[in-house]
Design a protein around this motif. Structure first.
Motif, PDB file in Angstrom:
ATOM      1  N   GLY A 284      10.577  -2.885 -56.113  1.00  0.00           N
ATOM      2  CA  GLY A 284      11.214  -3.334 -54.890  1.00  0.00           C
ATOM      3  C   GLY A 284      12.320  -2.449 -54.366  1.00  0.00           C
ATOM      4  N   GLY A 285      13.044  -2.987 -53.402  1.00  0.00           N
ATOM      5  CA  GLY A 285      14.066  -2.220 -52.725  1.00  0.00           C
ATOM      6  C   GLY A 285      15.310  -3.025 -52.423  1.00  0.00           C
ATOM      7  N   MET A 286      16.298  -2.303 -51.872  1.00  0.00           N
ATOM      8  CA  MET A 286      17.600  -2.857 -51.512  1.00  0.00           C
ATOM      9  C   MET A 286      18.088  -2.084 -50.292  1.00  0.00           C
ATOM     10  N   HIS A 287      18.639  -2.777 -49.320  1.00  0.00           N
ATOM     11  CA  HIS A 287      19.128  -2.105 -48.117  1.00  0.00           C
ATOM     12  C   HIS A 287      20.217  -1.097 -48.477  1.00  0.00           C
ATOM     13  N   PRO A 288      20.237   0.055 -47.804  1.00  0.00           N
ATOM     14  CA  PRO A 288      21.245   1.087 -48.133  1.00  0.00           C
ATOM     15  C   PRO A 288      22.679   0.589 -48.141  1.00  0.00           C
ATOM     16  N   SER A 289      23.004  -0.395 -47.295  1.00  0.00           N
ATOM     17  CA  SER A 289      24.379  -0.894 -47.270  1.00  0.00           C
ATOM     18  C   SER A 289      24.759  -1.527 -48.601  1.00  0.00           C
ATOM     19  N   PHE A 290      23.824  -2.203 -49.258  1.00  0.00           N
ATOM     20  CA  PHE A 290      24.097  -2.807 -50.557  1.00  0.00           C
ATOM     21  C   PHE A 290      24.053  -1.770 -51.677  1.00  0.00           C
ATOM     22  N   ARG A 291      23.204  -0.782 -51.521  1.00  0.00           N
ATOM     23  CA  ARG A 291      23.164   0.303 -52.507  1.00  0.00           C
ATOM     24  C   ARG A 291      24.511   1.031 -52.550  1.00  0.00           C
ATOM     25  N   LYS A 292      25.091   1.264 -51.362  1.00  0.00           N
ATOM     26  CA  LYS A 292      26.389   1.935 -51.297  1.00  0.00           C
ATOM     27  C   LYS A 292      27.476   1.082 -51.934  1.00  0.00           C
ATOM     28  N   LEU A 293      27.426  -0.230 -51.670  1.00  0.00           N
ATOM     29  CA  LEU A 293      28.414  -1.125 -52.266  1.00  0.00           C
ATOM     30  C   LEU A 293      28.286  -1.138 -53.779  1.00  0.00           C
ATOM     31  N   LEU A 294      27.065  -1.126 -54.260  1.00  0.00           N
ATOM     32  CA  LEU A 294      26.820  -1.125 -55.698  1.00  0.00           C
ATOM     33  C   LEU A 294      27.309   0.173 -56.328  1.00  0.00           C
ATOM     34  N   GLU A 295      27.104   1.284 -55.642  1.00  0.00           N
ATOM     35  CA  GLU A 295      27.570   2.574 -56.142  1.00  0.00           C
ATOM     36  C   GLU A 295      29.092   2.633 -56.205  1.00  0.00           C
ATOM     37  N   SER A 297      31.421  -0.095 -55.956  1.00  0.00           N
ATOM     38  CA  SER A 297      32.205  -1.185 -56.535  1.00  0.00           C
ATOM     39  C   SER A 297      31.590  -1.834 -57.764  1.00  0.00           C
ATOM     40  N   GLY A 298      30.349  -1.518 -58.068  1.00  0.00           N
ATOM     41  CA  GLY A 298      29.728  -2.103 -59.250  1.00  0.00           C
ATOM     42  C   GLY A 298      29.071  -3.430 -58.976  1.00  0.00           C
ATOM     43  N   ARG A 299      28.436  -3.959 -59.997  1.00  0.00           N
ATOM     44  CA  ARG A 299      27.623  -5.155 -59.857  1.00  0.00           C
ATOM     45  C   ARG A 299      28.450  -6.407 -59.571  1.00  0.00           C
ATOM     46  N   SER A 300      29.629  -6.505 -60.160  1.00  0.00           N
ATOM     47  CA  SER A 300      30.415  -7.726 -59.979  1.00  0.00           C
ATOM     48  C   SER A 300      30.840  -7.897 -58.526  1.00  0.00           C
ATOM     49  N   VAL A 311      24.617 -15.496 -58.782  1.00  0.00           N
ATOM     50  CA  VAL A 311      23.293 -15.201 -59.336  1.00  0.00           C
ATOM     51  C   VAL A 311      23.227 -13.713 -59.654  1.00  0.00           C
ATOM     52  N   PRO A 312      22.825 -13.329 -60.848  1.00  0.00           N
ATOM     53  CA  PRO A 312      22.776 -11.904 -61.198  1.00  0.00           C
ATOM     54  C   PRO A 312      21.811 -11.131 -60.304  1.00  0.00           C
ATOM     55  N   ILE A 313      22.135  -9.875 -60.050  1.00  0.00           N
ATOM     56  CA  ILE A 313      21.241  -8.998 -59.298  1.00  0.00           C
ATOM     57  C   ILE A 313      19.996  -8.750 -60.141  1.00  0.00           C
ATOM     58  N   SER A 314      18.828  -8.883 -59.546  1.00  0.00           N
ATOM     59  CA  SER A 314      17.599  -8.670 -60.300  1.00  0.00           C
ATOM     60  C   SER A 314      17.309  -7.179 -60.438  1.00  0.00           C
ATOM     61  N   ARG A 315      17.123  -6.745 -61.676  1.00  0.00           N
ATOM     62  CA  ARG A 315      16.748  -5.365 -61.994  1.00  0.00           C
ATOM     63  C   ARG A 315      17.525  -4.338 -61.163  1.00  0.00           C
ATOM     64  N   PRO A 316      18.852  -4.310 -61.310  1.00  0.00           N
ATOM     65  CA  PRO A 316      19.675  -3.429 -60.477  1.00  0.00           C
ATOM     66  C   PRO A 316      19.352  -1.955 -60.648  1.00  0.00           C
ATOM     67  N   ASP A 317      18.951  -1.543 -61.847  1.00  0.00           N
ATOM     68  CA  ASP A 317      18.623  -0.129 -62.051  1.00  0.00           C
ATOM     69  C   ASP A 317      17.424   0.275 -61.213  1.00  0.00           C
ATOM     70  N   ALA A 318      16.429  -0.601 -61.125  1.00  0.00           N
ATOM     71  CA  ALA A 318      15.262  -0.309 -60.296  1.00  0.00           C
ATOM     72  C   ALA A 318      15.645  -0.285 -58.824  1.00  0.00           C
ATOM     73  N   ALA A 319      16.546  -1.197 -58.434  1.00  0.00           N
ATOM     74  CA  ALA A 319      16.990  -1.230 -57.040  1.00  0.00           C
ATOM     75  C   ALA A 319      17.663   0.065 -56.641  1.00  0.00           C
ATOM     76  N   MET A 320      18.443   0.636 -57.556  1.00  0.00           N
ATOM     77  CA  MET A 320      19.145   1.893 -57.271  1.00  0.00           C
ATOM     78  C   MET A 320      18.210   3.098 -57.320  1.00  0.00           C
ATOM     79  N   ALA A 321      17.149   2.999 -58.139  1.00  0.00           N
ATOM     80  CA  ALA A 321      16.215   4.115 -58.265  1.00  0.00           C
ATOM     81  C   ALA A 321      15.206   4.160 -57.119  1.00  0.00           C
TER      82      ALA A 321
END
Length: 328
Positions: A284-295, A297-300, A311-321
């Motif tokens: 799957g995917g994640m919108h770039p705006s959330f990818r930037k936030l994750l990069e 500020s981190g998952r929390s 609710v925990p982010i599902s498979r965050p490593d895959a979302a970033m990859a």
């Protein structure tokens, strides 16, 4: 037995319920969005239409305006969708559905664990006839997906309110069009070798109708595929898998011209030897705006922003990859 079925449903889908019901499902449409409606000659009670694009991780809300046609109200970034480009075919494959769906008031879920949600109605009549399986595929809040489309709680709250008011205004159900990508000539050319290309070409017929006319396409089925804006001869419903019968109405010439033009542009890109690489996904995917936030500020920080229930982010490593080169 009932407990086992309930547990299986919880684990295999993107929805569960809670006992405590607050007022989130009855919150009014935000004033800023009401202002946007007014400026665009729309009212809260007018019908809506939803379009979803996996590759772009975006969800659009369209609303009928004073002209009688649909106009874009707002585009929402999606925080998470799962699987790959392509339709959902079986329970547990993590695929988010692609196709045309119709959502009625009874499919809105005010008690979703993921803040608020609405059921897409998968499998639809075509998918059921093809033997596809799965249930409770949703658009919901948070940033977690196992076959659903997840937005922020704020985003799904707005969409829920807009949908609720349109349904209260007399719209029996609203159409949801879920696509693998924006069906441009370039994207079609990029994905020409995908096993799903014929299916996507069928979806594009409905996409083109809406792009050209700004009206909701009429959805029918025959020969195991979607058919749009056709009035079949004879009475009664057609078998979804039966041969397509004769039709009474000809294709809209403007829509046909758009489809032909796009096909020629795509062929031109291919014949010119343009470098076109399709996107591939691990999950799957994640919108770039959330990818930037994750990069940054981190998952929390992302969890706090997207989910009141953490609710925990599902498979965050895959979302970033994702997306990645199909050769990787």
């Amino acid at each position: 037995m009932c407990g086992f079925v309930a547990l299986a449903l919880l684990l295999s889908a993107c929805v569960s319920t809670v006992l405590d019901v607050d007022g989130k499902a009855t919150q009014p449409i935000p004033a800023t969005l009401l202002g946007d409606m007014s400026r665009k000659s729309m009212t809260p009670s007018e019908p809506i239409l939803v379009r979803i694009f996996k590759q772009e991780s975006e969800l659009e809300i369209w609303k009928r305006d004073r002209s009688g046609k649909f106009a874009l109200l707002k585009t929402y970034p999606m925080c998470r969708w799962s699987g790959k480009l392509g339709p959902k075919k079986e329970n547990g494959d993590r695929q988010a559905p692609e196709g045309f769906y119709h959502v009625s008031a009874g499919m809105l879920n005010p008690n979703s664990q993921y803040y608020l949600s609405f059921n897409l109605g998968y499998p639809n009549k075509l998918e059921a006839a093809l033997g596809y399986t799965g249930e409770a595929l949703m658009v919901h809040g948070a940033c977690s997906s196992s076959g659903c489309y997840a937005l922020t709680d704020e985003g799904v709250g707005e969409i829920y309110a807009v949908a609720r008011e349109a349904l209260k205004g007399g719209q029996g159900s609203f159409q949801v069009q879920a696509f693998p990508f924006r069906m441009t000539p370039k994207n079609m050319a990029k994905n020409r070798n995908d096993p799903n290309f014929a299916f996507w070409s069928d979806l594009k017929q409905g996409y083109d109708i809406f792009e050209v006319t700004r009206r909701q396409p009429k959805v029918s089925y025959c020969e195991g595929r979607y058919v749009f804006d056709k009035e079949f001869e004879g009475a009664g419903p057609r078998d979804v898998l039966a041969a397509c019968p004769p039709v009474l109405n000809a294709a809209d010439p403007l829509v046909a011209a758009r489809t032909q033009s796009d096909r020629l542009v795509a062929e031109g890109l291919l014949s010119a030897g343009s470098t076109l690489s399709a996107h591939a996904y691990a999950d799957g995917g994640m919108h770039p705006s959330f990818r930037k936030l994750l990069e940054r500020s981190g998952r929390s920080a992302l969890a706090k922003r997207t989910s009141l229930t953490s609710v925990p982010i599902s498979r965050p490593d895959a979302a970033m990859a994702d997306p990645h080169s199909p050769n990787e």
